[in-house]
Design a protein around this motif. Structure first.
Motif, PDB file in Angstrom:
ATOM      1  N   GLU A  77       6.673  -1.965   9.974  1.00  0.00           N
ATOM      2  CA  GLU A  77       5.508  -2.469  10.696  1.00  0.00           C
ATOM      3  C   GLU A  77       4.184  -2.089  10.022  1.00  0.00           C
ATOM      4  OE1 GLU A  77       5.649  -2.098  15.072  1.00  0.00           O
ATOM      5  OE2 GLU A  77       7.643  -1.233  14.740  1.00  0.00           O
ATOM      6  N   PHE A  78       4.245  -1.332   8.950  1.00  0.00           N
ATOM      7  CA  PHE A  78       3.027  -0.875   8.286  1.00  0.00           C
ATOM      8  C   PHE A  78       2.636  -1.790   7.133  1.00  0.00           C
ATOM      9  CE2 PHE A  78       4.467   2.958  10.360  1.00  0.00           C
ATOM     10  CZ  PHE A  78       3.300   3.555  10.772  1.00  0.00           C
ATOM     11  N   THR A  79       1.344  -1.907   6.943  1.00  0.00           N
ATOM     12  CA  THR A  79       0.794  -2.548   5.755  1.00  0.00           C
ATOM     13  C   THR A  79       0.067  -1.458   4.983  1.00  0.00           C
ATOM     14  OG1 THR A  79       0.565  -4.682   6.852  1.00  0.00           O
ATOM     15  CG2 THR A  79      -0.807  -4.312   4.897  1.00  0.00           C
ATOM     16  N   VAL A  80       0.380  -1.337   3.706  1.00  0.00           N
ATOM     17  CA  VAL A  80      -0.221  -0.312   2.849  1.00  0.00           C
ATOM     18  C   VAL A  80      -0.873  -0.998   1.657  1.00  0.00           C
ATOM     19  CG1 VAL A  80       1.434   1.461   3.566  1.00  0.00           C
ATOM     20  CG2 VAL A  80       1.941   0.041   1.577  1.00  0.00           C
ATOM     21  N   LYS A  81      -1.588  -0.242   0.878  1.00  0.00           N
ATOM     22  CA  LYS A  81      -2.234  -0.806  -0.306  1.00  0.00           C
ATOM     23  C   LYS A  81      -1.501  -0.353  -1.558  1.00  0.00           C
ATOM     24  CE  LYS A  81      -6.714  -1.659   1.658  1.00  0.00           C
ATOM     25  NZ  LYS A  81      -6.622  -3.077   1.781  1.00  0.00           N
ATOM     26  N   ASN A  82      -1.323  -1.281  -2.484  1.00  0.00           N
ATOM     27  CA  ASN A  82      -0.735  -0.893  -3.764  1.00  0.00           C
ATOM     28  C   ASN A  82      -1.805  -0.205  -4.607  1.00  0.00           C
ATOM     29  OD1 ASN A  82      -2.294  -2.946  -4.929  1.00  0.00           O
ATOM     30  ND2 ASN A  82      -0.546  -4.275  -5.353  1.00  0.00           N
ATOM     31  N   SER A  83      -1.468   0.222  -5.799  1.00  0.00           N
ATOM     32  CA  SER A  83      -2.404   0.986  -6.627  1.00  0.00           C
ATOM     33  C   SER A  83      -3.651   0.188  -7.002  1.00  0.00           C
ATOM     34  CB  SER A  83      -1.709   1.487  -7.892  1.00  0.00           C
ATOM     35  OG  SER A  83      -1.342   0.397  -8.712  1.00  0.00           O
ATOM     36  N   LYS A  84      -3.574  -1.125  -6.914  1.00  0.00           N
ATOM     37  CA  LYS A  84      -4.722  -1.973  -7.251  1.00  0.00           C
ATOM     38  C   LYS A  84      -5.551  -2.336  -6.012  1.00  0.00           C
ATOM     39  CE  LYS A  84      -2.221  -3.751 -11.202  1.00  0.00           C
ATOM     40  NZ  LYS A  84      -1.241  -2.679 -11.159  1.00  0.00           N
ATOM     41  N   GLY A  85      -5.127  -1.838  -4.836  1.00  0.00           N
ATOM     42  CA  GLY A  85      -5.870  -2.093  -3.606  1.00  0.00           C
ATOM     43  C   GLY A  85      -5.438  -3.316  -2.825  1.00  0.00           C
ATOM     44  N   ASN A  86      -4.360  -3.974  -3.249  1.00  0.00           N
ATOM     45  CA  ASN A  86      -3.867  -5.152  -2.533  1.00  0.00           C
ATOM     46  C   ASN A  86      -2.970  -4.734  -1.378  1.00  0.00           C
ATOM     47  OD1 ASN A  86      -5.080  -6.909  -4.451  1.00  0.00           O
ATOM     48  ND2 ASN A  86      -3.370  -6.529  -5.829  1.00  0.00           N
ATOM     49  N   ASP A  87      -3.070  -5.463  -0.255  1.00  0.00           N
ATOM     50  CA  ASP A  87      -2.222  -5.176   0.901  1.00  0.00           C
ATOM     51  C   ASP A  87      -0.768  -5.537   0.618  1.00  0.00           C
ATOM     52  OD1 ASP A  87      -4.308  -4.251   2.457  1.00  0.00           O
ATOM     53  OD2 ASP A  87      -4.602  -6.165   3.506  1.00  0.00           O
ATOM     54  N   ILE A  88       0.123  -4.624   1.004  1.00  0.00           N
ATOM     55  CA  ILE A  88       1.566  -4.850   0.894  1.00  0.00           C
ATOM     56  C   ILE A  88       2.166  -4.590   2.263  1.00  0.00           C
ATOM     57  CG2 ILE A  88       3.734  -4.118  -0.199  1.00  0.00           C
ATOM     58  CD1 ILE A  88       1.696  -5.379  -2.172  1.00  0.00           C
ATOM     59  N   ASN A  89       2.789  -5.594   2.837  1.00  0.00           N
ATOM     60  CA  ASN A  89       3.445  -5.451   4.130  1.00  0.00           C
ATOM     61  C   ASN A  89       4.842  -4.888   3.882  1.00  0.00           C
ATOM     62  OD1 ASN A  89       4.861  -5.909   6.562  1.00  0.00           O
ATOM     63  ND2 ASN A  89       3.392  -7.505   7.104  1.00  0.00           N
ATOM     64  N   LEU A  90       5.119  -3.729   4.468  1.00  0.00           N
ATOM     65  CA  LEU A  90       6.407  -3.088   4.218  1.00  0.00           C
ATOM     66  C   LEU A  90       7.582  -3.827   4.845  1.00  0.00           C
ATOM     67  CD1 LEU A  90       5.516   0.707   4.359  1.00  0.00           C
ATOM     68  CD2 LEU A  90       5.616  -0.830   2.390  1.00  0.00           C
ATOM     69  N   SER A  91       7.302  -4.868   5.625  1.00  0.00           N
ATOM     70  CA  SER A  91       8.401  -5.686   6.143  1.00  0.00           C
ATOM     71  C   SER A  91       9.141  -6.383   5.000  1.00  0.00           C
ATOM     72  CB  SER A  91       7.898  -6.709   7.154  1.00  0.00           C
ATOM     73  OG  SER A  91       7.064  -7.667   6.527  1.00  0.00           O
ATOM     74  N   SER A  92       8.490  -6.479   3.846  1.00  0.00           N
ATOM     75  CA  SER A  92       9.151  -7.100   2.683  1.00  0.00           C
ATOM     76  C   SER A  92      10.325  -6.255   2.181  1.00  0.00           C
ATOM     77  CB  SER A  92       8.149  -7.346   1.560  1.00  0.00           C
ATOM     78  OG  SER A  92       7.610  -6.123   1.088  1.00  0.00           O
ATOM     79  N   TYR A  93      10.446  -5.018   2.670  1.00  0.00           N
ATOM     80  CA  TYR A  93      11.544  -4.139   2.263  1.00  0.00           C
ATOM     81  C   TYR A  93      12.644  -4.058   3.317  1.00  0.00           C
ATOM     82  CZ  TYR A  93       8.417  -2.663  -1.450  1.00  0.00           C
ATOM     83  OH  TYR A  93       7.590  -2.646  -2.538  1.00  0.00           O
ATOM     84  N   LYS A  94      12.575  -4.912   4.348  1.00  0.00           N
ATOM     85  CA  LYS A  94      13.634  -4.912   5.361  1.00  0.00           C
ATOM     86  C   LYS A  94      14.975  -5.175   4.701  1.00  0.00           C
ATOM     87  CE  LYS A  94      11.380  -5.972   9.673  1.00  0.00           C
ATOM     88  NZ  LYS A  94      11.180  -6.900  10.760  1.00  0.00           N
ATOM     89  N   GLY A  95      15.983  -4.455   5.180  1.00  0.00           N
ATOM     90  CA  GLY A  95      17.327  -4.623   4.640  1.00  0.00           C
ATOM     91  C   GLY A  95      17.623  -3.715   3.464  1.00  0.00           C
ATOM     92  N   LYS A  96      16.645  -2.951   3.013  1.00  0.00           N
ATOM     93  CA  LYS A  96      16.852  -2.029   1.899  1.00  0.00           C
ATOM     94  C   LYS A  96      16.829  -0.594   2.406  1.00  0.00           C
ATOM     95  CE  LYS A  96      15.049  -4.926  -1.724  1.00  0.00           C
ATOM     96  NZ  LYS A  96      14.645  -4.856  -3.094  1.00  0.00           N
ATOM     97  N   VAL A  97      17.481   0.270   1.665  1.00  0.00           N
ATOM     98  CA  VAL A  97      17.392   1.699   1.919  1.00  0.00           C
ATOM     99  C   VAL A  97      16.156   2.181   1.188  1.00  0.00           C
ATOM    100  CG1 VAL A  97      18.478   3.946   1.519  1.00  0.00           C
ATOM    101  CG2 VAL A  97      19.887   1.955   2.127  1.00  0.00           C
ATOM    102  N   LEU A  98      15.248   2.856   1.917  1.00  0.00           N
ATOM    103  CA  LEU A  98      13.979   3.271   1.331  1.00  0.00           C
ATOM    104  C   LEU A  98      13.904   4.784   1.181  1.00  0.00           C
ATOM    105  CD1 LEU A  98      11.485   1.073   3.384  1.00  0.00           C
ATOM    106  CD2 LEU A  98      12.482   0.589   1.145  1.00  0.00           C
ATOM    107  N   LEU A  99      13.371   5.209   0.066  1.00  0.00           N
ATOM    108  CA  LEU A  99      12.973   6.593  -0.139  1.00  0.00           C
ATOM    109  C   LEU A  99      11.463   6.570  -0.288  1.00  0.00           C
ATOM    110  CD1 LEU A  99      13.443   9.607  -0.684  1.00  0.00           C
ATOM    111  CD2 LEU A  99      13.811   9.020  -3.090  1.00  0.00           C
ATOM    112  N   VAL A 100      10.766   7.043   0.740  1.00  0.00           N
ATOM    113  CA  VAL A 100       9.309   7.090   0.722  1.00  0.00           C
ATOM    114  C   VAL A 100       8.948   8.502   0.293  1.00  0.00           C
ATOM    115  CG1 VAL A 100       7.205   6.835   2.082  1.00  0.00           C
ATOM    116  CG2 VAL A 100       9.195   5.392   2.576  1.00  0.00           C
ATOM    117  N   VAL A 101       8.230   8.602  -0.830  1.00  0.00           N
ATOM    118  CA  VAL A 101       8.018   9.914  -1.433  1.00  0.00           C
ATOM    119  C   VAL A 101       6.564  10.120  -1.831  1.00  0.00           C
ATOM    120  CG1 VAL A 101       8.701   9.078  -3.725  1.00  0.00           C
ATOM    121  CG2 VAL A 101       8.913  11.496  -3.209  1.00  0.00           C
TER     122      VAL A 101
END
Length: 111
Positions: free
Chosen positions: A14-38
């Motif tokens: 449900e979160f939207t974060v910014k990539n290193s260039k400042g663009n919004d990335i909706n983390l819903s694009s990672y649904k169905g994957k196992v995530l390691l947030v580090v």
């Protein structure tokens, strides 16, 4: 009674974060994957081993639905002093990181 809720419960997706260039990335694009947030830092005493292990993990499991989401942070002894783009460049050039490096974050919440 006994518990306090300072942050409403949310799914990672449900979160939207910014990539290193400042663009919004909706983390819903990672649904169905196992995530390691580090949390990562380029000037930490564990930088070499941590980035090496992250790259190995990603290489081994990326085709099996595993994704690493790396968030640089400068809060701990100022171990990530550059920009978010500096952090990404460091990880990609020195450790061949092929996973996303996001914009720098503060990890201990509001002051």
């Amino acid at each position: 009674m006994g518990s306090s809720s300072s942050v409403p419960e949310k799914s990672t997706h449900e979160f939207t974060v910014k990539n290193s260039k400042g663009n919004d990335i909706n983390l819903s694009s990672y649904k169905g994957k196992v995530l390691l947030v580090v949390n990562v830092a380029s000037k930490c005493g564990f930088t070499n081993s941590n980035y090496t292990q992250l790259t190995e993990l990603h290489s081994k499991y990326k085709d099996k639905g595993f994704e690493i989401l790396a968030f640089p942070c400068n809060q701990f002894l100022y171990q990530e002093p550059g920009t978010s783009q500096d952090a990404e460049q460091f990880a990609c050039s020195r450790f061949k990181a092929e996973y996303p490096i996001f914009q720098k974050v503060k990890v201990n919440g509001p002051a």
